[in-house]
Design a protein around this motif. Structure first.
Motif, short mmCIF file in Angstrom:
data_model
loop_
_atom_site.label_atom_id
_atom_site.label_comp_id
_atom_site.label_asym_id
_atom_site.label_seq_id
_atom_site.Cartn_x
_atom_site.Cartn_y
_atom_site.Cartn_z
N THR A 88 -2.85 -4.22 -0.53
CA THR A 88 -2.54 -3.54 -1.80
C THR A 88 -3.78 -2.81 -2.33
O THR A 88 -3.68 -1.65 -2.78
CB THR A 88 -2.06 -4.58 -2.84
OG1 THR A 88 -0.92 -5.24 -2.30
CG2 THR A 88 -1.70 -3.94 -4.16
N ASP A 187 1.69 1.60 6.16
CA ASP A 187 1.46 0.23 5.70
C ASP A 187 1.60 -0.66 6.93
O ASP A 187 2.70 -0.86 7.45
CB ASP A 187 2.49 -0.14 4.63
CG ASP A 187 2.37 -1.58 4.16
OD1 ASP A 187 1.78 -2.40 4.89
OD2 ASP A 187 2.90 -1.90 3.08
N LYS A 210 -2.43 -12.25 7.91
CA LYS A 210 -1.10 -12.48 8.48
C LYS A 210 -1.19 -12.66 10.00
O LYS A 210 -1.47 -13.75 10.49
CB LYS A 210 -0.16 -11.35 8.07
CG LYS A 210 0.05 -11.29 6.54
CD LYS A 210 0.98 -10.16 6.16
CE LYS A 210 1.04 -9.90 4.67
NZ LYS A 210 1.74 -10.91 3.89
#
Ligand code: PLP
Length: 381
Positions: A88, A187, A210
């Motif tokens: 972000t 993204d 992740k």
């Protein structure tokens, strides 16, 4: 995914701290290896021993090597990579630095990550939806037509969807956008360490925690060299004084004060990923996703969303019997030690019609783990 293949990946599991849980939640955060945790903690300790900035200077070669490796994975030059705090933060830095025309149009797929839609709209940008096939992947012929007839100011793709098995054809879209002179941003928060992210996009951003299983609180932004001249970046004289002359505008987007221990940990995680072999990991994650969807297909009260063969380890399960997804997620964890996510539709408001249970194993998942998930869900219905 026979016993042999499962066994081959159990070393990945053995390199993490032991856990009694079944972790099926990589799309939220992967499990760091003991080595990554050790390196991260060692840097933090070194900061207290020799001083934070001295420790940072000592770690410069490690950070440079990690930067080059991560840049390679994102398909940009080493100087085209900036460390940030999250995906972000990287997206917001890009939006602040890369001028888009006021009221310009951003073309997105229906599966776009909801907070990106919000970020574009709240900056006064208009959204237009790209045509997709029945699986939700962008229809490239229709993209080419859009680029020719009504070029948007920007095409933005979320390469791997957050909520279900869906991978966008980003490399092919990048070639079309480049030929049309329309910038493409990607993204890759769910794609780095999961799919091939060196796609030729103009800008790409991702996170450490992740699929690379790096530390939390570290993100990254890559901008390919032709895009550097588009960036409008300002840095204070104090910031500039700590950077060599000729520093790229992308490096000026890097956060100055930072979780350096986390960055050092990410460099360790990327070394481990490269040693495991990105193509091999990608293939295994596709296999893990396929096995998840095959195991859960036909489970009474649940419906697997999207095609079984999507090359991603994320599966969305739609409750078909009025179950409260949040409650199911909590019971799976409390009663069965199985970690999943309750996905709110705000994750992808143009693709999700209601909450989904998200199952996102890493390479170490076994047929036994998924069988336990199936049995636990069946027992709850
Ligand atoms: C597709 C996608 N984009 C962006 C993000 C946000 O990443 P971060 O929390 O690092 O800002 C996520 C997080 O889940 C995501 O799934």
């Amino acid at each position: 995914m026979g016993q042999g293949r499962d066994g081959e990946w159990q070393q990945w599991r053995a390199r993490r701290p032991p856990s009694r849980q079944i972790h099926l939640d990589t799309a939220a955060a992967g499990r760091s290896s003991a080595e990554t945790l050790r390196v991260t903690a060692a840097h933090a300790e070194r900061e207290a021993v020799v001083g934070a900035y001295v420790a940072q200077a000592e770690a410069a070669p490690v950070l440079a090597e990690g930067r080059a490796a991560l840049a390679g994975l994102l398909g940009v030059a080493a100087d085209g990579l900036a460390f940030t705090e999250s995906a972000t933060a990287a997206r917001d830095a890009l939006l602040a630095a890369w001028p888009l025309p006021a009221g310009g149009t951003v073309a997105v797929a229906p599966s776009e990550w909801g907070p990106n839609l919000f970020a574009f709209s709240s900056r006064g940008l208009a959204l237009t939806e790209l045509a997709v096939g029945s699986d939700g992947a962008v229809d490239l012929e229709r993209l080419a037509r859009l680029l020719a007839d009504q070029p948007p100011a920007l095409v933005h793709l979320t390469q791997v969807a957050s909520h279900r098995g869906l991978v966008q054809p980003v490399a092919a879209a990048a070639a079309l956008c480049r030929a049309a002179g329309v910038p493409l941003w990607v993204d890759a928060a769910q794609a780095l360490g999961h799919a091939d992210t060196a796609t030729g996009a103009d800008a790409v951003y991702a996170t450490s925690r992740k699929w690379l299983a790096g530390p939390r609180g570290v993100g990254l932004l890559g901008v390919s060299e032709p895009g550097w001249e588009r960036l409008r970046v300002s840095a204070s004289p104090l910031e500039l004084s700590s950077l060599p002359d000729g520093t790229s505008p992308v490096r000026l987007l890097e956060s100055h004060e930072a979780n350096v221990a986390g960055r050092v940990g990410l460099c360790a995680a990327v070394r481990q990923y490269l040693a495991a072999g990105p193509a091999r990991v990608r293939q295994r994650l596709a296999e893990a996703g396929r096995l998840t969807r095959e195991t859960l297909a036909g489970l009474p009260g649940w419906e697997v969303v999207g095609p079984a063969g999507a090359p991603a380890a994320i599966t969305g399960l739609r409750p078909a019997a009025g179950q409260d997804v949040g409650g199911v997620r909590d019971r799976l964890l409390a009663e069965h030690g199985i970690l999943t996510t309750a996905s709110h539709p705000a994750r992808a408001p143009r693709d999700m019609t209601g909450p989904l249970l998200r199952v996102s194993p890493h390479v170490d998942v076994t047929a036994g783990d998924l069988g336990k998930l199936r049995d636990a869900l069946a027992a709850m219905s």
